[in-house]
Each structure stands twice: as C-alpha cells, then as structure tokens.
Design an enzyme around this catalytic site. Structure first.
Site, PDB file in Angstrom:
ATOM      1  N   ASP A   1     -29.988 -33.234  -1.374  1.00 49.62           N
ATOM      2  CA  ASP A   1     -29.481 -32.742  -0.084  1.00 49.62           C
ATOM      3  C   ASP A   1     -27.938 -32.716  -0.094  1.00 49.62           C
ATOM      4  OD1 ASP A   1     -29.930 -32.268   2.946  1.00 49.62           O
ATOM      5  OD2 ASP A   1     -28.543 -33.966   2.880  1.00 49.62           O
TER       6      ASP A   1
ATOM      7  N   VAL B   1     -24.108 -28.612   6.956  1.00 47.01           N
ATOM      8  CA  VAL B   1     -23.324 -29.605   6.200  1.00 47.01           C
ATOM      9  C   VAL B   1     -22.732 -30.642   7.159  1.00 47.01           C
ATOM     10  CG1 VAL B   1     -21.394 -29.988   4.609  1.00 47.01           C
ATOM     11  CG2 VAL B   1     -22.702 -27.867   4.469  1.00 47.01           C
TER      12      VAL B   1
ATOM     13  N   LYS C   1     -29.795 -26.341   4.717  1.00 50.91           N
ATOM     14  CA  LYS C   1     -28.943 -26.346   3.509  1.00 50.91           C
ATOM     15  C   LYS C   1     -29.728 -26.096   2.238  1.00 50.91           C
ATOM     16  CE  LYS C   1     -30.193 -30.232   5.283  1.00 50.91           C
ATOM     17  NZ  LYS C   1     -29.941 -31.500   5.841  1.00 50.91           N
TER      18      LYS C   1
ATOM     19  N   LYS D   1     -25.361 -29.349   0.126  1.00 52.93           N
ATOM     20  CA  LYS D   1     -24.211 -29.238   1.035  1.00 52.93           C
ATOM     21  C   LYS D   1     -22.914 -28.986   0.251  1.00 52.93           C
ATOM     22  CE  LYS D   1     -26.495 -32.257   4.368  1.00 52.93           C
ATOM     23  NZ  LYS D   1     -26.779 -33.655   4.704  1.00 52.93           N
TER      24      LYS D   1
ATOM     25  N   VAL E   1     -34.497 -31.604  15.225  1.00 57.17           N
ATOM     26  CA  VAL E   1     -33.290 -30.862  15.626  1.00 57.17           C
ATOM     27  C   VAL E   1     -33.640 -29.798  16.676  1.00 57.17           C
ATOM     28  CG1 VAL E   1     -31.338 -29.485  14.809  1.00 57.17           C
ATOM     29  CG2 VAL E   1     -32.307 -31.243  13.326  1.00 57.17           C
TER      30      VAL E   1
ATOM     31  N   ALA F   1     -19.505 -19.845  26.641  1.00 54.74           N
ATOM     32  CA  ALA F   1     -19.910 -18.662  25.870  1.00 54.74           C
ATOM     33  C   ALA F   1     -19.609 -17.373  26.639  1.00 54.74           C
ATOM     34  CB  ALA F   1     -21.400 -18.737  25.557  1.00 54.74           C
TER      35      ALA F   1
HETATM   36  P1  NAP Z   1     -38.607 -31.558  11.382  1.00 56.18           P
HETATM   37  O1  NAP Z   1     -38.448 -32.638  12.391  1.00 56.18           O
HETATM   38  O2  NAP Z   1     -39.568 -31.765  10.266  1.00 56.18           O
HETATM   39  O3  NAP Z   1     -38.968 -30.212  12.162  1.00 56.18           O
HETATM   40  C1  NAP Z   1     -39.407 -29.057  11.528  1.00 56.18           C
HETATM   41  C2  NAP Z   1     -40.069 -28.164  12.548  1.00 56.18           C
HETATM   42  O4  NAP Z   1     -40.489 -26.959  11.913  1.00 56.18           O
HETATM   43  C3  NAP Z   1     -41.332 -28.782  13.156  1.00 56.18           C
HETATM   44  O5  NAP Z   1     -41.404 -28.449  14.520  1.00 56.18           O
HETATM   45  C4  NAP Z   1     -42.471 -28.092  12.394  1.00 56.18           C
HETATM   46  O6  NAP Z   1     -43.669 -27.975  13.146  1.00 56.18           O
HETATM   47  C5  NAP Z   1     -41.864 -26.721  12.191  1.00 56.18           C
HETATM   48  N1  NAP Z   1     -42.423 -26.047  11.029  1.00 56.18           N
HETATM   49  C6  NAP Z   1     -42.428 -26.462   9.744  1.00 56.18           C
HETATM   50  N2  NAP Z   1     -43.049 -25.552   8.962  1.00 56.18           N
HETATM   51  C7  NAP Z   1     -43.431 -24.556   9.779  1.00 56.18           C
HETATM   52  C8  NAP Z   1     -44.117 -23.327   9.572  1.00 56.18           C
HETATM   53  N3  NAP Z   1     -44.514 -22.959   8.343  1.00 56.18           N
HETATM   54  N4  NAP Z   1     -44.346 -22.522  10.640  1.00 56.18           N
HETATM   55  C9  NAP Z   1     -43.939 -22.891  11.876  1.00 56.18           C
HETATM   56  N5  NAP Z   1     -43.270 -24.048  12.135  1.00 56.18           N
HETATM   57  C10 NAP Z   1     -43.024 -24.853  11.089  1.00 56.18           C
HETATM   58  O7  NAP Z   1     -37.204 -31.228  10.700  1.00 56.18           O
HETATM   59  P2  NAP Z   1     -35.751 -31.439  11.297  1.00 56.18           P
HETATM   60  O8  NAP Z   1     -35.279 -32.808  10.919  1.00 56.18           O
HETATM   61  O9  NAP Z   1     -35.691 -31.013  12.700  1.00 56.18           O
HETATM   62  O10 NAP Z   1     -34.918 -30.442  10.358  1.00 56.18           O
HETATM   63  C11 NAP Z   1     -34.962 -29.051  10.583  1.00 56.18           C
HETATM   64  C12 NAP Z   1     -33.929 -28.358   9.683  1.00 56.18           C
HETATM   65  O11 NAP Z   1     -32.637 -28.871   9.984  1.00 56.18           O
HETATM   66  C13 NAP Z   1     -34.121 -28.630   8.186  1.00 56.18           C
HETATM   67  O12 NAP Z   1     -33.709 -27.503   7.455  1.00 56.18           O
HETATM   68  C14 NAP Z   1     -33.175 -29.792   7.903  1.00 56.18           C
HETATM   69  O13 NAP Z   1     -32.739 -29.830   6.551  1.00 56.18           O
HETATM   70  C15 NAP Z   1     -32.027 -29.425   8.825  1.00 56.18           C
HETATM   71  N6  NAP Z   1     -31.192 -30.534   9.253  1.00 56.18           N
HETATM   72  C16 NAP Z   1     -31.747 -31.669   9.771  1.00 56.18           C
HETATM   73  C17 NAP Z   1     -30.925 -32.697  10.201  1.00 56.18           C
HETATM   74  C18 NAP Z   1     -31.484 -33.977  10.751  1.00 56.18           C
HETATM   75  O14 NAP Z   1     -30.695 -34.893  10.996  1.00 56.18           O
HETATM   76  N7  NAP Z   1     -32.783 -34.079  10.990  1.00 56.18           N
HETATM   77  C19 NAP Z   1     -29.543 -32.542  10.110  1.00 56.18           C
HETATM   78  C20 NAP Z   1     -29.001 -31.367   9.587  1.00 56.18           C
HETATM   79  C21 NAP Z   1     -29.838 -30.364   9.174  1.00 56.18           C
HETATM   80  P3  NAP Z   1     -44.499 -29.270  13.583  1.00 56.18           P
HETATM   81  O15 NAP Z   1     -43.607 -29.986  14.547  1.00 56.18           O
HETATM   82  O16 NAP Z   1     -45.716 -28.727  14.231  1.00 56.18           O
HETATM   83  O17 NAP Z   1     -44.748 -30.055  12.343  1.00 56.18           O
HETATM   84  N1  HSE Z   2     -31.256 -35.616   5.776  1.00 62.95           N
HETATM   85  C1  HSE Z   2     -29.926 -35.238   6.038  1.00 62.95           C
HETATM   86  C2  HSE Z   2     -29.026 -36.441   5.945  1.00 62.95           C
HETATM   87  C3  HSE Z   2     -29.827 -34.631   7.406  1.00 62.95           C
HETATM   88  O1  HSE Z   2     -29.537 -37.560   5.947  1.00 62.95           O
HETATM   89  O2  HSE Z   2     -27.814 -36.294   5.838  1.00 62.95           O
HETATM   90  C4  HSE Z   2     -28.473 -34.058   7.718  1.00 62.95           C
HETATM   91  O3  HSE Z   2     -28.210 -32.934   6.957  1.00 62.95           O
END
Ligand code: NAP
Ligand code: HSE
Length: 422
Positions: A194, A125, A100, A198, A12, A31
């Site tokens: 998850d 969410v 979330k 939400k 993200v 904005a």
């Molecule tokens: P991700 O791909 O695993 O990215 C997480 C990022 O955080 C990575 O860059 C990671 O570094 C960094 N990170 C993790 N722990 C860290 C620490 N202790 N110190 C510094 N950096 C750290 O996760 P994501 O899918 O983007 O999701 C991010 C957030 O958005 C989560 O809360 C997730 O629930 C939420 N979300 C995700 C989606 C989705 O579709 N993916 C949708 C809605 C909400 P590295 O890259 O070096 O590992």
């Molecule tokens: N892992 C979550 C999903 C990302 O599959 O819906 C979006 O919140």
C-alpha cells in the site's frame, strides 16, 4: 444541484455520505452549488449500515443514471474499479477515487482516457493530508529532489503500539482493522504494498515516471520482532515503514521498507495512525506535511475536497499535474541492488568459538564495515542472537554477505536485515 453516486459504501463511503449530509450547507457554499448523494452501491445489501441514501448492488445503477454528475469510487480492488471508472469517463461523468492500488497500475491509462474530464484522487495518498494538491499545484515551480514519508497508517499504528506498549503483532493488526485503517486484505498494508502504491502515485507527479510496483524495492513489517525493537530502543532508534523517492545523478530511486530511524529525527516522532511526508524542492527547500493517514472521516475529508474542486472549477489542473510528458532527461530507476544504506542484521547462531570471527570475516570480504556488534543470550544456552549494525555499503554487498552468512553451519535461521536511515 450536483448529484453524486458512491460505488462502495464501506468505511470511507459511509463517512463521505454522512459528512456531505452533516456539513451540507458549508460544503455547498464552498463549492458554489448544492451537492447531494443520490445513490450508493454495495456488494451485500443485507449488511446494516449507518447511511441515509438509497443503496443498490449493481454499479450500473449509478453509471447508467444520466442525472449523476460525479461517480465516487470507494470499493477497492484493481480491475473491477478500473472498468467502472472507464465506463463513468466514457459517459462523461467526473470521477473521484481513493483507490491507490488501482492508480498504482492504471494512473497513466486513466489520464489518457479522461482527457479533460476531471479525476480526483487526493484521498489515495496519506488519507486526510492534501499532499497530491501540494505536489501538483503548490510545488509546481520546483524540481523535486526527494520525497520521504510514512505513508501507511496501519503499519505506523502497529509499530508505535509494538514499540511503545509492547502489544503483539496479531493483536495490534486486529485493532487497526477494527478502527477501519487497514485494507480489505491487510497484507497490502503490512507487506509494504500500500505504501508503495502511494509512493508510485507521488513519484508520477514529481517525476512523470510510470513505474509499477514490480519495478521497485518493497519490504513490509512482518519480520520485525521483539529483539529488533529492543535493539532499536537501546541504540536510540525508532522503527518506521519508510517510502522514499530520490533523484540522484539523473536516476530515480524508489523504495519502501522498514527502517531504524534516529529517535531525534522529525519522522521518528510521527506516531500512531499519523502519516508524515517530507518533500524537498530545488527552490523551496524542505516542506513537511503531517496528519491522519487512514480512517473513514479523515479520508472522506480528502474525497470531498476533490468533489468541491470539481464542482467549483471542473478541475483546475491535469490529473497527474503535467500537460506534456517531461521525461526529457530519460530518467531511469536505480536498480534495487545499487541502493546504498547502513544496515542492521539479526542472526541466530550456535554459541561456540569462532562464530563472531567468521561472520566478521564475511562482512569484511564484502567491503562492509561494522559499526556495532552485540551478542544476546537465548533461552537455549547453546544458542545466541547476534545483532550487528554496519556503516554505509551497497545493497548488493550486504545481500551477498547475508547469503554467505546463512550458509555457515552454525547459523540456524534466516538472517533478518533492516535498513538504517540516520
Ligand atoms: P471497505 O470498508 O471494505 O468498503 C468497500 C465498499 O465497497 C463496501 O461497501 C463493499 O460492499 C463495496 N464493494 C466491494 N466490492 C464491491 C463490488 N464488487 N460491487 C459493489 N460494491 C462493492 O473499504 P474502505 O476502507 O472504505 O476503502 C475503500 C477504498 O478507499 C479502497 O480503495 C481503499 O484502499 C481506499 N482508502 C481507504 C482508507 C481507509 O482508511 N479505510 C484510506 C484511504 C483510502 P459491502 O459493504 O457490501 O461489503
Ligand atoms: N490502509 C491504508 C493505511 C489506508 O493504513 O494507510 C489509507 O490509505
């Protein structure tokens, strides 16, 4: 110029940085100020990434930088991001998060700590669907009677592929991970947690209720097998992971579980990574929201909407959508065992005289009326699979019946139960 620091530049975070660069003119015009990402933080600096911003591996690089106006938390987890966000708020920086899991535990703490400092969490969410804004602002005149949704893109993608294409569970989970839909730990998705996080966020806005994941019924999709899918198809159902919040006689029912949903219903037609939510308000009636529930760009769209709102207005509404607590009716949660539903049961039994009769007797004794009973032969001709759908009954009664059925000598595996949402 508004300066942004992103803690967590993964799926993200990279999309947020790239969209803010690609659509910079348009977003800045909306904005009213130029918006620039000046720093990002990751855990492993050696990983190759598709972003054009300076990267660091210490969140304090952003938190201690007085020129940064908005901290965007996209790292995941619960306690570490809570500490980071608290520090950002103490430093009077606005915060945007998609987290979330963190909000499921700390949304009321954050509302208190933040005071008038804006916190946006639209992306937490249903990915790209602006459901938080719809509940906080668009439906603020309404008493919310019910929320029913498909809130996890990973599970919906998996169930769709398993049902429509017969793809196996492990293979389709791997696909969802590769597409960036799944959580870092995918048991949060497939275990229903998850979607529950939400649902808890939505129910705080709708009802002002501070429930935690431990307080509600949460079941995932891990036990859904080929037999269940075939039963669903034969009897005109789809299988969906549903998140349900209902207000009933002054109590709130909150639950997440897979359900057999009649194929003709709108919610049964929400397939793939799409999410869909029905919200019923006492004035407006039913409103429906549909869109991509996961994935980098869809989620970034929601993250950036919060940034734009904060830059435009500070924050036009309080974090959870209410300025004063409104639990005046002393709303309490419905106990898990007091839920009413129709149920589907799958049982693996010895194929011998008296088996059906004994099971029917147990169901009858527990005040459960049978709607459909089917027997399928198994590869081992001394065994059979029994599939049963019930009329509506109490959760407590079906659990007692399952317990009794599992103790019968000719029942050789755990009974699988799926609720039916007609
Ligand atoms: P991700 O791909 O695993 O990215 C997480 C990022 O955080 C990575 O860059 C990671 O570094 C960094 N990170 C993790 N722990 C860290 C620490 N202790 N110190 C510094 N950096 C750290 O996760 P994501 O899918 O983007 O999701 C991010 C957030 O958005 C989560 O809360 C997730 O629930 C939420 N979300 C995700 C989606 C989705 O579709 N993916 C949708 C809605 C909400 P590295 O890259 O070096 O590992
Ligand atoms: N892992 C979550 C999903 C990302 O599959 O819906 C979006 O919140």
């Amino acid at each position: 110029m508004i300066k942004i620091g992103i803690v967590g530049v993964g799926t993200v975070g990279q999309s947020v940085a790239n969209i803010l660069e690609k659509n910079k003119k348009l977003i800045s015009a909306r904005a009213g100020k130029e918006i620039t990402v000046v720093k990002g933080v990751v855990s492993d600096l050696s990983k190759k990434r598709d972003v054009n911003i300076p990267l660091f591996d210490d969140p304090n690089e952003i938190l201690d930088d007085d020129s940064i106006d908005i901290v965007v938390e996209l790292m995941g987890g619960t306690e570490k991001p809570f500490e980071i966000i608290k520090k950002a708020l103490y430093k009077k920086k606005a915060v945007v998060t998609a987290n979330k899991a963190l909000l499921a535990y700390h949304r009321f703490d954050l509302q208190k700590i933040a005071g008038d400092i804006p916190i946006g969490y639209e992306a937490s969410v249903a990915g790209g669907i602006p459901i938080i804004n719809a509940l906080k602002v668009g439906l603020s005149a309404n008493e919310i009677m019910a929320i029913k949704g498909i809130l996890n893109g990973t599970c919906n993608y998996m169930l769709t592929k398993m049902i429509e294409e017969g793809v196996n569970y492990d293979e389709v989970l791997k696909e969802a991970q590769e597409l960036g839909y799944a959580e870092a730990d995918p048991t949060f998705d497939v275990g229903g947690f998850d979607a529950a996080h939400k649902l808890l966020i939505l129910s705080s806005i709708a009802y002002g209720i501070d429930a935690k994941p431990e307080d509600i019924l949460i079941e995932g999709i891990e036990e859904i097998k080929k037999d269940d899918i075939e039963f669903a198809k034969e009897f005109g159902y789809s299988i969906k992971l549903l998140a349900i919040a209902k207000k009933n006689n002054g109590k709130i029912e909150l639950r997440v579980h897979p359900a057999l949903v009649n194929k003709d219903k709108m919610i049964a037609k929400i397939d793939g990574v799409m999410n869909g939510i029905s919200v019923i308000g006492d004035c407006v009636g039913e409103t429906l929201y549909y869109g991509p529930g996961a994935g980098g760009d869809a989620t970034a769209s929601a993250v950036i909407s919060d940034i734009v709102e904060i830059v435009r207005a500070g924050q036009s509404s309080p974090m959870l959508g209410f300025k004063k607590p409104f639990l005046s009716e002393n709303l309490t949660l419905v106990q898990k065992v007091d839920i009413h539903s129709e149920y589907y049961l799958r049982m693996f039994v010895n194929d011998e005289p008296g088996v059906l009769a004994s099971i029917a007797e147990i169901l009858g004794k527990n005040a459960i009326s049978i709607e459909t009973f089917l027997q399928r032969p198994s590869d081992n001709n001394k065994k059979a699979t029994l599939l049963c759908a019930t009329h509506e009954c109490r959760e407590r009664d079906i659990l007692n019946a399952i317990n009794d059925i599992e103790s019968l000598p000719f029942v050789s595996a755990k009974v699988v139960m799926i609720r039916i949402d007609k």
